[in-house]
Design a protein around this motif. Structure first.
Motif, short mmCIF file in Angstrom:
data_model
loop_
_atom_site.label_atom_id
_atom_site.label_comp_id
_atom_site.label_asym_id
_atom_site.label_seq_id
_atom_site.Cartn_x
_atom_site.Cartn_y
_atom_site.Cartn_z
N GLY A 52 71.55 111.25 58.51
CA GLY A 52 70.68 112.11 57.26
C GLY A 52 71.24 111.99 55.97
N CYS A 53 71.60 110.76 55.51
CA CYS A 53 72.38 110.57 54.23
C CYS A 53 71.44 110.49 53.02
N SER A 54 70.14 110.24 53.63
CA SER A 54 68.81 110.23 52.66
C SER A 54 69.10 109.32 51.33
N ASP A 55 68.81 110.20 50.09
CA ASP A 55 69.11 109.27 48.90
C ASP A 55 70.46 109.05 48.52
N HIS A 56 71.47 109.37 49.36
CA HIS A 56 72.72 108.84 49.26
C HIS A 56 73.03 107.49 49.83
N TYR A 57 71.96 107.13 50.37
CA TYR A 57 72.01 105.48 50.62
C TYR A 57 71.81 104.70 49.56
N MET A 88 75.80 101.23 60.82
CA MET A 88 76.02 101.72 59.52
C MET A 88 74.96 100.91 58.59
N PRO A 89 74.96 101.16 57.23
CA PRO A 89 74.28 100.45 56.38
C PRO A 89 74.67 99.31 55.88
N VAL A 90 74.13 98.29 55.51
CA VAL A 90 74.79 96.78 55.21
C VAL A 90 73.71 96.13 54.07
N MET A 91 74.61 96.04 53.08
CA MET A 91 73.80 95.40 51.87
C MET A 91 73.88 93.79 52.07
N VAL A 95 69.88 93.53 49.44
CA VAL A 95 68.87 94.31 50.22
C VAL A 95 69.58 95.20 51.23
N ARG A 96 69.25 96.31 51.30
CA ARG A 96 69.99 97.20 52.29
C ARG A 96 69.20 97.41 53.49
N TRP A 128 64.77 103.90 51.79
CA TRP A 128 65.94 103.47 51.64
C TRP A 128 66.45 102.12 52.27
N PHE A 129 65.83 101.64 53.10
CA PHE A 129 66.05 100.55 53.86
C PHE A 129 64.74 99.30 53.89
N THR A 130 65.27 98.23 53.95
CA THR A 130 64.10 97.20 54.43
C THR A 130 64.15 96.47 55.81
N PRO A 131 63.01 96.62 56.41
CA PRO A 131 63.19 95.96 57.76
C PRO A 131 63.34 94.53 57.73
N TRP A 132 64.03 94.09 58.87
CA TRP A 132 64.46 92.63 58.69
C TRP A 132 63.26 91.99 59.50
N SER A 133 62.56 91.10 58.98
CA SER A 133 61.23 90.57 59.19
C SER A 133 61.42 89.40 60.06
N ARG A 134 62.38 88.57 59.86
CA ARG A 134 62.61 87.12 60.50
C ARG A 134 62.99 87.45 62.16
#
Length: 708
Positions: A52-57, A88-91, A95-96, A128-134
């Protein structure tokens, strides 16, 4: 022959941005998994930073600290000789992504980004995130230097791939991907993946567990395989409660079930299964095998490690079990209670204060606090040292041990009956008896003096004195005098919450609890900034109908006989003068709608996405046996008028436990406007036209005569 594998999944009570606590819980879960013989451990979604980090991402700190935790995990002796799967989040290329990082013996095997993001209801992952589409594509990811120093790797695979160990093939899904119509496990299963894993951040809603369990079991029923689900648990810092329910399924059957509601911060579920059973199951499904022969293969990350026990056919494997579901009443008893406990222990407050009116809503709230005390006392009795440490910190006594629910309740729970000249003796007695039976520290006070002072100030300034309707006053005067009482109760609730412990020679302040149910919020039947305004509200997402069932449950299971008279009394605000000492005001009469009807309106409005016209069209069929089309039209119009007039109140609604998918809560869940044209002229005219058509058709129907 046999290929037994031992797999571990977790339910962890992670907290947004609590990196210190989160890493400790992750390490503890891995340690338990290894102790129980597991060679693979799965954790919840985004477990390193908390879901639940929300905009902290958006903050680079969140990603930085997540990698720092990852380095600590990689270095730890605890994580050696077991495949660890953490979130975890990864850039990646600025792109996050919401990712799984899978590692073994200080080497990262794969970073798998989430491909289907949750973006409805309470979820805003696309923010906050982008889906991996490939699909089925992997690239090389350049690791941060702090990770390179630990692993000796410069780059690692990043993308949609599966792990090929010495003995099996394992593929990842992340939460929402299970719920998608084209879930990755379908194609992975056809490509020979035998173990599917899912790391979730799935919150509790009443009656939702059936759907989640059915999805997991059905994922392997058609295609065969083992499905391992991990989930977040507890309050991650917001309105949601994540209810655990970690599970392991094989070939359409539940093998292991985790608890749905628990005060344990770390719960590890382990099962030993035979991979040969997956092969045997799939061998008979010819349709599956025909599809599998044509499937496009996934990139395979080869792992020099085996999940199965080599040449050991004596390892006992787990057998299917029957899932044990909680009733909705049990869910209300347990879910909000666990949410309250998390909120109390993490807020560093000394307890709760509740304005207890003697009605169903505040009484249900009191029962939830009592249930919390019961769960805490039981956990301490069963040896949970973490809960005991939290209890002692809250009551500021290093030697304290809760004896029972009532005794602990008296330590941390204050109830307050705020009487006025419009209060009845019945509600006074009901509140007093319930407080006595649950053991809360109970206060009786009278607000008449404060009301007279406030109204007196107005009269002195304006030169006119407002009157209740029964004394000849207008509706505006009548409503204003009711609201003054309600708002004074809010002011007094906060005053007593801040100072009552001080007056008793005890340390700390109290959190104020609200008790407006979801139906009243939907209608707007509450005073803005009255005692429905509070710090948190455990029943704000629960319908009146479900609360009545919960009260009945508490009567039977907690032996709270005071609830019997509360159940039989008509709900009332007690803000208008009594008539011959008796209450003349009732909630449903004030609202012009029943609580049962409100639940129907709420579900149609939010879940079925119905506006006034489509709601009318649905209800003329649903209620055809009890209402004429004209009566249905009148009810729908009244609801939408009141809903739109009062919608502004949702902007100030107390943060509430989310339990219903028709919650009108404005701040996170129900993103509708709060300023409406309350005449709904076009919509209501469409309804009127349809009513006229239906009545004309009814008049034109031929009358059939009896024939001898």
């Amino acid at each position: 022959m046999g290929r037994p594998v031992t797999l571990a999944t977790c339910a962890l009570n992670q907290w947004a941005l609590d990196f210190e606590g989160n890493v400790a819980r992750i390490l503890k879960s891995i340690e338990i998994a290894k102790y129980k013989g597991a060679r693979y451990r799965l954790g919840p979604e985004l477990e390193i930073c908390g879901y639940g980090c929300s905009d902290h991402y958006y903050e680079s700190d969140t990603v930085l600290h997540s990698f720092e935790v990852l380095a600590k995990l990689l270095e730890s002796p605890v994580t050696q000789d077991i495949i660890c799967d953490v979130g975890m989040p990864v850039m990646c290329r600025n792109v996050r992504y919401n990712c799984r990082v899978i590692f073994l013996n200080k080497k990262i095997l794969l970073i798998r980004p989430k491909m289907v993001l949750a973006n409805a209801g309470n979820y805003r992952e696309l923010r906050w995130f982008t889906p991996w589409s490939r699909t089925r594509y992997v690239e090389e990811y350049l690791l941060p230097r702090m990770i390179q120093e630990v692993t000796g790797q410069e780059t690692v695979p990043f993308g949609d791939a599966v792990l090929a160990t010495k003995d099996t093939c394992l593929g990842s899904e992340i939460c929402e991907e299970l719920w998608a119509p084209n879930s990755p496990h379908i194609e992975m299963g056809l490509d020979g993946v035998e173990i599917f894993t899912n790391s979730s951040g799935s919150h509790h809603v009443l009656r939702k567990a059936h759907t989640r369990v059915d999805l997991v079991n059905s994922s392997t029923a058609k295609n065969g395989g083992i499905y391992v689900l991990a989930n977040q648990k507890g309050c991650d810092g917001d309105r949601l409660y994540y209810d655990g329910c970690a599970m392991i399924s094989m070939n359409g059957h539940t093998i292991a079930q985790g608890s749905q509601f628990s005060l344990d911060d770390v719960e590890v579920l382990v099962a030993t299964l035979d991979l040969e059973d997956v092969q045997s199951y799939r061998a008979e499904i010819s349709s599956r095998n025909l599809k599998a022969s044509k499937v496009n293969s996934y990139p395979r990350i080869k792992v020099n490690f085996a999940l199965s026990y080599f040449d050991n056919i004596c390892v006992p494997v787990c057998e299917p079990i029957q899932w044990r579901y909680h009733s909705p009443e049990e869910e209300i008893c347990l879910g909000p209670a666990c949410w309250l406990w998390d909120y109390l222990r993490r807020s560093n407050q000394a307890g709760f204060l509740l304005p207890l009116s003697g009605g169903i809503d505040s009484s249900a709230t009191a029962c939830i606090v009592y249930s919390m005390c019961h769960q805490v006392s039981l956990a301490v009795k069963n040896g949970n040292q973490d809960v005991l440490a939290d209890v002692r910190r809250i009551v500021n006594d290093e030697t304290y041990i809760p004896v029972d629910s009532q005794e602990f309740c008296g330590r941390i729970f204050t109830t307050c009956y705020m009487a006025s000249e419009n209060s009845s003796q019945d509600t006074y007695n009901r509140a007093e008896l319930l407080a006595e039976q649950i053991g809360s520290y109970h206060i009786n006070l009278n607000i008449d003096g404060a009301v007279k002072v406030i109204v007196g100030i107005f009269s002195m300034v304006m030169g006119r004195s407002p009157q209740f309707r029964v004394y000849g006053g207008s509706s505006r005067e009548n409503l204003a005098l009711q609201n003054v009482q309600a708002r004074i109760r809010m002011v007094l609730a906060y005053l007593f919450a801040q100072l009552s412990h001080w007056a008793r020679g005890m340390p700390g302040g109290l959190l104020v609890l609200g008790s407006a149910n979801v139906d009243e919020s939907l209608h707007g039947y509450l005073t803005k900034y009255d005692c429905s305004s509070a710090d948190i509200n455990p029943i704000g997402g629960i319908s009146k109908t479900d609360l009545r069932r919960f009260i009945q449950y508490c009567m039977e299971n907690f032996q709270l006989t005071a609830l019997r008279s509360i159940m039989s009394a008509p709900p009332t605000a007690e803000l208008e003068p009594l008539v011959d000492g008796q209450v003349s005001q009732t909630d449903e009469e004030d609202m012009g709608v029943t609580y049962t009807e409100l639940s129907v309106y709420g579900k149609l409005r939010k879940i079925a996405k119905a506006g006034p016209y489509s709601m009318f069209c649905k209800l003329i069929n649903m209620w055809k046996d009890i209402c004429t089309p004209r009566e249905v039209a009148s009810k729908v119009k009244h609801f939408f008028r009141m809903y739109s007039i009062n919608r502004h109140k949702m902007t100030t609604l107390t943060p509430a436990y989310h339990a219903e998918n028709y919650s009108p809560e404005d701040n996170r869940f129900d993103l509708r406007p709060f300023l409406y044209n309350t005449t709904w002229s076009w919509q209501f005219r469409s309804i009127d036209k349809q009513v006229s058509n239906l009545e004309s058709n009814e008049r034109r129907k031929p009358v059939l005569e009896d024939v001898d």
